[in-house]
Enzyme design. Sequence first.
Site, PDB file in Angstrom:
ATOM      1  N   SER A 141      10.449  -8.114  25.476  1.00  0.00           N
ATOM      2  CA  SER A 141       9.478  -7.608  26.449  1.00  0.00           C
ATOM      3  C   SER A 141       8.179  -8.416  26.373  1.00  0.00           C
ATOM      4  O   SER A 141       8.222  -9.639  26.482  1.00  0.00           O
ATOM      5  CB  SER A 141       9.240  -6.118  26.194  1.00  0.00           C
ATOM      6  OG  SER A 141       8.664  -5.516  27.312  1.00  0.00           O
ATOM      7  N   ASP A 307      18.752  -3.054  32.344  1.00  0.00           N
ATOM      8  CA  ASP A 307      17.292  -3.204  32.245  1.00  0.00           C
ATOM      9  C   ASP A 307      16.748  -3.516  33.635  1.00  0.00           C
ATOM     10  O   ASP A 307      16.910  -4.613  34.149  1.00  0.00           O
ATOM     11  CB  ASP A 307      16.979  -4.349  31.267  1.00  0.00           C
ATOM     12  CG  ASP A 307      15.476  -4.539  31.038  1.00  0.00           C
ATOM     13  OD1 ASP A 307      14.661  -3.949  31.780  1.00  0.00           O
ATOM     14  OD2 ASP A 307      15.129  -5.280  30.101  1.00  0.00           O
ATOM     15  N   HIS A 340      15.779  -1.004  29.436  1.00  0.00           N
ATOM     16  CA  HIS A 340      14.916  -1.979  28.776  1.00  0.00           C
ATOM     17  C   HIS A 340      14.839  -1.732  27.266  1.00  0.00           C
ATOM     18  O   HIS A 340      14.795  -2.661  26.477  1.00  0.00           O
ATOM     19  CB  HIS A 340      13.524  -1.884  29.405  1.00  0.00           C
ATOM     20  CG  HIS A 340      12.550  -2.892  28.874  1.00  0.00           C
ATOM     21  ND1 HIS A 340      12.790  -4.243  28.936  1.00  0.00           N
ATOM     22  CD2 HIS A 340      11.338  -2.752  28.278  1.00  0.00           C
ATOM     23  CE1 HIS A 340      11.758  -4.891  28.399  1.00  0.00           C
ATOM     24  NE2 HIS A 340      10.872  -4.015  27.992  1.00  0.00           N
TER      25      HIS A 340
END
Lengths: 367, 229
Positions: A141, A307, A340
């Site tokens: 991320s 995601d 995610h």
Amino acid sequence: MAFGADRPLAMDAGVLLAPWQIAYQTYGTLNAARSNAILVCHALTGDQHVANIHPVTGKRGWWETLVGPGRPVDTDRFFVICANVVGGCLGTTGPASLNPATGEPYGLDFPVVTVRDMVRAQALLLDRLGIDNLFCVVGGSMGGMQVLQWAASFPERVFAAIPIATACIHSAQNIAFHEVGRQAVMADPDWRGGRYFVDGAKPSKGLAVARMGAHITYLSEATLHRKFGRRLQDRAAPTFSFDADFQVESYLRYQGEAFVERFDANSYLYLTRAMDYFDLAADYGGVLANAFTGSRTRFCVVSFTSDWLFPTAGSRAIVHALNAVAASVSFVEIETDKGHDAFLLDEPELFATTGGFLAAAARARGL
Amino acid sequence: MSEDRAAAKAEPSTPSAVLPPTARRVDLLLVADMVERGARVLDVGCGDGALLELLERERGVDGRGIELSREGVNSCVARGLSVIQGDADTDLGAYPDDAFDYVVLSQTLQATRHPRQVLEQMLRIGRRAIVSFPNFGHWRIRLQVGFAGHMPVTPNMPFAWYDTPNIHLCTIRDFVSLCEKADIVMERSFALDAGGSRVRVDAPWWIWNLFGAQGVFLLRRGGVPARRP
């Protein structure tokens, strides 16, 4: 690690930050050749406590699934470093730190932070630790953004890079979600223009709402359905009120409340902003491949099927840019319904692929 | 992405799926034999990475792979091979000209949507291409279609017509005429019989086309003769 007035951090906002400090954790042992260091970059609300009990929450390290003895990022073999990012709130200088000019916390006087600033600060830390070259940089991320920035800014210092569940540009949709979060914080009367520290108030309600909204984007519809469905919370029937009737409501409220205990509201504003500003290609004439020209770094790009915050297409764009400069790249898309957040969870395929990649890279590095 | 495209992507077109392991083995050794030591090689449709592993171990090549199936890619990367999840039809365009000494397409050509474009891309990004494919002109196939009157199912192509990933089957003769049309030079070529042995080198094309179960070709661009890498 403290840096005095003589060692300022030059920030993209055009400010020299001084004095400043960076808080970090290390695991394992640096070898004599200083060639086995792995830098772990944390995500938006992460911190340096990758693989130890967290001093505030008492919980286990946030990436103990990947980092630790015998894990893919094996602390018996590698020297692992993780530092709290600039603008953070767990020891590294950020908006909650004291502004030497005023004697009170910076608040919104803190310069806006970018991913480049975070990486620059980490590089200064490594200089101070005497580590010229990293065997690997890994992160998911916002951590993945730092990995990409490392590979672009300091290619000669990065032997291998593992950007996970990330992108080289923050999408309009993601900026939009962040803006909703920031507005929630700012709408809390206790935020007080970012000066809530003056009378000890905290914009906990606003920050909790921001976290609740963001948390949904880290999951997937399938996960929410599996974990909660439409099940009711400790009751047989709806109460015809705005109580948390549904389990999913109760869960989100809990996530929001737990978050405000450990995170500073202004830090949340600054770090979401740093992600919004991330557009790696823009720094290289709009052509992402130019960011990696001549790179000899070995890349392993990882995405997850469910995601929707950082979809596979974003990872594929990174891979195409790396292919365009004939860089060494592996790319796996891992099938999961966990969204995610999958990069933080128990995903055997993630461990098998990153572990295999690191083992091969270690052979190539002579480790 | 349209729905049928999405469905097509989900279909495995790995060489291991197209060809049983034993038949692929012979083909691997032949391909490996054509690759110069230390070369830069891209294996398109690299399946479980057997060829890349062989090339890295035996020929010291700098190997990369592209594979459509997620399982194939993950097993390759877990074994330390440099492989990306991708598609021969769409992902070759990202590579620069002459990025590789060899681009290999082993038992995958017939599963691509645009075989000619794939071949041309291979010879753009690679100075040479190595292509192998099952020969639809083999006598057994001709018998099945001509006399039994059904779509052929053979050890090389073990699929029923309704679930085969092979959408662009061709004969050795067809392939040779495509090479001529696309100005592609065949530097070396073999036909392998059903047992994996080479059909006599000096035999005429029609013999290869009849008795070759698969064809293996080393190709380069027409026009200027390429230097050996």
